[in-house]
Design a protein around this motif. Structure first.
Motif, PDB file in Angstrom:
ATOM      1  N   TYR A 131       0.898  -1.299   0.009  1.00  0.00           N
ATOM      2  CA  TYR A 131       0.000  -0.062   0.089  1.00  0.00           C
ATOM      3  C   TYR A 131       0.854   1.256  -0.003  1.00  0.00           C
ATOM      4  N   GLN A 132       1.903   1.267   0.796  1.00  0.00           N
ATOM      5  CA  GLN A 132       2.856   2.460   0.574  1.00  0.00           C
ATOM      6  C   GLN A 132       3.488   2.605  -0.455  1.00  0.00           C
ATOM      7  N   GLU A 133       3.952   1.520  -1.174  1.00  0.00           N
ATOM      8  CA  GLU A 133       4.514   1.827  -2.691  1.00  0.00           C
ATOM      9  C   GLU A 133       3.303   2.304  -3.674  1.00  0.00           C
ATOM     10  N   ALA A 134       2.139   1.563  -3.462  1.00  0.00           N
ATOM     11  CA  ALA A 134       1.022   1.968  -4.215  1.00  0.00           C
ATOM     12  C   ALA A 134       0.527   3.598  -4.139  1.00  0.00           C
ATOM     13  N   ARG A 135       0.569   3.928  -2.947  1.00  0.00           N
ATOM     14  CA  ARG A 135       0.179   5.293  -2.602  1.00  0.00           C
ATOM     15  C   ARG A 135       1.163   6.371  -3.359  1.00  0.00           C
ATOM     16  N   ALA A 136       2.628   6.055  -3.255  1.00  0.00           N
ATOM     17  CA  ALA A 136       3.354   6.966  -4.026  1.00  0.00           C
ATOM     18  C   ALA A 136       3.216   6.906  -5.360  1.00  0.00           C
ATOM     19  N   GLU A 137       2.666   5.708  -5.885  1.00  0.00           N
ATOM     20  CA  GLU A 137       2.576   5.745  -7.211  1.00  0.00           C
ATOM     21  C   GLU A 137       1.173   6.756  -7.601  1.00  0.00           C
ATOM     22  N   GLY A 138       0.149   6.732  -6.561  1.00  0.00           N
ATOM     23  CA  GLY A 138      -1.158   7.696  -6.734  1.00  0.00           C
ATOM     24  C   GLY A 138      -2.144   7.379  -7.513  1.00  0.00           C
ATOM     25  N   SER A 139      -2.076   6.234  -8.593  1.00  0.00           N
ATOM     26  CA  SER A 139      -3.302   5.990  -9.243  1.00  0.00           C
ATOM     27  C   SER A 139      -3.020   4.405 -10.081  1.00  0.00           C
ATOM     28  N   VAL A 140      -3.965   3.915 -10.232  1.00  0.00           N
ATOM     29  CA  VAL A 140      -4.143   2.729 -10.946  1.00  0.00           C
ATOM     30  C   VAL A 140      -4.895   2.642 -12.017  1.00  0.00           C
ATOM     31  N   ILE A 141      -4.615   1.935 -13.366  1.00  0.00           N
ATOM     32  CA  ILE A 141      -5.411   2.043 -14.285  1.00  0.00           C
ATOM     33  C   ILE A 141      -5.645   0.720 -14.690  1.00  0.00           C
ATOM     34  N   TRP A 142      -6.988   0.270 -14.872  1.00  0.00           N
ATOM     35  CA  TRP A 142      -7.542  -1.059 -14.990  1.00  0.00           C
ATOM     36  C   TRP A 142      -8.484  -1.010 -16.221  1.00  0.00           C
ATOM     37  N   PHE A 143      -7.999  -1.827 -17.067  1.00  0.00           N
ATOM     38  CA  PHE A 143      -8.791  -2.353 -18.289  1.00  0.00           C
ATOM     39  C   PHE A 143      -9.604  -3.747 -18.010  1.00  0.00           C
ATOM     40  N   ALA A 144     -10.743  -3.829 -18.330  1.00  0.00           N
ATOM     41  CA  ALA A 144     -11.676  -5.051 -18.376  1.00  0.00           C
ATOM     42  C   ALA A 144     -12.798  -4.767 -19.237  1.00  0.00           C
ATOM     43  N   PRO A 145     -13.505  -5.897 -19.498  1.00  0.00           N
ATOM     44  CA  PRO A 145     -14.630  -6.094 -20.696  1.00  0.00           C
ATOM     45  C   PRO A 145     -15.968  -5.780 -19.799  1.00  0.00           C
ATOM     46  N   LYS A 146     -16.027  -4.828 -19.027  1.00  0.00           N
ATOM     47  CA  LYS A 146     -17.319  -4.718 -18.212  1.00  0.00           C
ATOM     48  C   LYS A 146     -17.504  -3.315 -18.043  1.00  0.00           C
ATOM     49  N   PRO A 147     -19.124  -2.890 -18.097  1.00  0.00           N
ATOM     50  CA  PRO A 147     -19.355  -1.688 -17.900  1.00  0.00           C
ATOM     51  C   PRO A 147     -18.810  -0.939 -16.605  1.00  0.00           C
ATOM     52  N   GLU A 148     -18.457   0.114 -16.506  1.00  0.00           N
ATOM     53  CA  GLU A 148     -17.897   0.681 -15.539  1.00  0.00           C
ATOM     54  C   GLU A 148     -18.980   0.594 -14.297  1.00  0.00           C
ATOM     55  N   SER A 149     -20.311   0.646 -14.503  1.00  0.00           N
ATOM     56  CA  SER A 149     -21.079   0.795 -13.464  1.00  0.00           C
ATOM     57  C   SER A 149     -21.178  -0.590 -12.811  1.00  0.00           C
ATOM     58  N   GLN A 150     -20.932  -1.924 -13.407  1.00  0.00           N
ATOM     59  CA  GLN A 150     -20.721  -2.859 -12.774  1.00  0.00           C
ATOM     60  C   GLN A 150     -19.596  -2.995 -11.923  1.00  0.00           C
ATOM     61  N   MET A 151     -18.613  -2.357 -12.086  1.00  0.00           N
ATOM     62  CA  MET A 151     -17.301  -2.219 -11.266  1.00  0.00           C
ATOM     63  C   MET A 151     -17.346  -1.179 -10.509  1.00  0.00           C
ATOM     64  N   ARG A 152     -17.871  -0.217 -10.546  1.00  0.00           N
ATOM     65  CA  ARG A 152     -18.202   0.982  -9.515  1.00  0.00           C
ATOM     66  C   ARG A 152     -18.119   0.725  -8.002  1.00  0.00           C
ATOM     67  N   PRO A 153     -19.104  -0.177  -7.450  1.00  0.00           N
ATOM     68  CA  PRO A 153     -19.230  -0.636  -5.988  1.00  0.00           C
ATOM     69  C   PRO A 153     -17.504  -1.253  -5.608  1.00  0.00           C
ATOM     70  N   ALA A 154     -16.959  -1.857  -6.405  1.00  0.00           N
ATOM     71  CA  ALA A 154     -15.445  -2.443  -6.147  1.00  0.00           C
ATOM     72  C   ALA A 154     -14.585  -1.298  -6.075  1.00  0.00           C
ATOM     73  N   ILE A 155     -14.756  -0.360  -6.986  1.00  0.00           N
ATOM     74  CA  ILE A 155     -13.641   0.770  -7.181  1.00  0.00           C
ATOM     75  C   ILE A 155     -13.910   1.600  -5.963  1.00  0.00           C
ATOM     76  N   ASP A 156     -15.161   1.960  -5.667  1.00  0.00           N
ATOM     77  CA  ASP A 156     -15.454   2.706  -4.374  1.00  0.00           C
ATOM     78  C   ASP A 156     -14.886   2.064  -3.416  1.00  0.00           C
ATOM     79  N   ALA A 157     -15.202   1.039  -3.028  1.00  0.00           N
ATOM     80  CA  ALA A 157     -14.631   0.305  -2.101  1.00  0.00           C
ATOM     81  C   ALA A 157     -13.141   0.271  -1.857  1.00  0.00           C
ATOM     82  N   PHE A 158     -12.428   0.011  -2.941  1.00  0.00           N
ATOM     83  CA  PHE A 158     -11.036  -0.094  -2.981  1.00  0.00           C
ATOM     84  C   PHE A 158     -10.574   1.346  -2.597  1.00  0.00           C
TER      85      PHE A 158
END
Length: 362
Positions: free
Chosen positions: A48-75
């Protein structure tokens, strides 16, 4: 309705154009420098400390963002300081783009998706990760570097306003009934809905090819992908067809007249996430993937019909998992992939299915 024949050559040309566009973009923006080093973290806190220093994560997947939004918000709530940038991109396009970007040493995303026919070409693109360091359950790790995060069961579905209950197909043989001829069936031309014939020894690939040939005599309406077939069923244009249970349940929740037909057995296609070699934010990519595989991540995914389910028919969690519940309520048995050899078998089987369906033409 006229039979639609989708040539394999057209799909290859589309893939080539996608690759060409990516190459042009890479050449235009390349500015030198190699990818960042892989993280040194050996536990989630350090990651987490290393990831926070990076600041963002770019995720590509074949799903509508609306379906992934609850998981994104939880993360983002669990790991503040890391912004998730999500893009809905078809799996074949992901393979093409990543192949080109890795060759150019300029990967543009941190978490990729693989499933079905994109598994084999993605294996060498994944960074080596010891997922046990980050508490990923061992039964969700595939071929060392892939992480199983959700299943995409393939089903036959029908329009509840157009098809009387007495006419709903209840077996693979019922689908061949003459009432469904001349475009009243919609099926995706790649033949992935036939996967279970290569999995279940009681069915078999030889019988599967014979079945596909008989199915072709009904002159079904072919679509390039399952999403298009799903839209045809919802509209009633073609009242029965191949579908994905995730799409069926999502539209059911919005009041659409669609339901799962009790046709089985079927394939519950596993979908994997992996961190590509050379990703721009490798720590954040590992952290997001580990989170989505965790109990907390799965809890955020389950209500949008995208969670892990057992590899074979098991209705134990039918009351709490809507995908399992829908399969079990319809009486549909399922099988999932368990090793690379199965994917190799599928890659040899699907082109033959396309030949039998008449969709693999130049």
């Amino acid at each position: 309705m006229d039979r639609v024949r989708l040539p394999a050559g057209r799909r290859r040309r589309a893939a080539a154009l996608t690759a060409l566009g990516t190459v042009v973009a890479l050449v235009a923006t390349a500015c030198g420098g190699g990818p960042p080093p892989d993280p040194k973290a050996k536990d989630l806190d350090a990651l987490y400390q290393e990831a926070r220093a990076e600041g963002s994560v770019i995720w590509f997947a074949p799903k509508p963002e609306s379906q992934m939004r609850p998981a994104i918000d939880a993360f983002q709530k669990k790991y503040p300081g890391i912004k998730v940038k999500y893009t809905n991109k078809k799996a074949p396009d992901l393979v093409t783009q990543l192949n080109v970007e890795q060759a150019a040493n300029r990967v543009s995303f941190d978490v990729s998706n693989a499933g079905g026919l994109t598994v084999l070409p993605s294996l060498d693109m994944a960074a080596k990760v010891d997922w046990s360091d980050f508490k990923v359950p061992s039964d969700q790790v595939f071929d060392s570097n892939f992480v199983y995060v959700w299943a995409v069961p393939k089903v036959w579905a029908y329009n509840t306003k157009v098809v009387p209950r007495k006419d709903v197909p209840s077996s693979w043989d019922d689908v061949l009934d003459s009432r469904w001829k001349s475009g009243r069936l919609t099926i995706e031309s790649r033949g992935s809905f036939m996967t279970v014939w290569a999995q279940d020894s009681a069915l078999g690939t030889g019988a599967g090819l014979d079945y596909a040939a008989r199915l072709a005599t009904l002159n079904p309406h072919y679509t390039e992908n399952t999403t298009q077939a799903h839209a045809n069923i919802v509209s009633g244009q073609t009242p029965v067809g191949t579908d994905l249970i995730n799409l069926v349940l999502d539209d059911q929740s919005k009041g659409a007249p669609i339901a799962v037909a009790p046709v089985g057995p079927t394939n519950a296609n596993k979908s994997y996430l992996f961190v590509p070699k050379g990703s721009p934010h490798p720590a954040a990519g590992r952290l997001l993937t580990a989170f989505l595989a965790s109990a907390e991540g799965q809890a955020a995914l389950v209500d949008t019909y995208n969670s892990v389910i057992p590899s074979n028919t098991d209705c134990t969690d039918a009351a709490t998992n809507k995908v399992i519940g829908a399969l079990c309520q319809a009486g549909v048995k399922w099988y999932s992939e368990t090793d690379v050899k199965q994917y190799e078998k599928f890659s040899a089987f699907f082109p033959k299915v396309e030949d039998a369906l008449g969709t693999d033409v130049d």
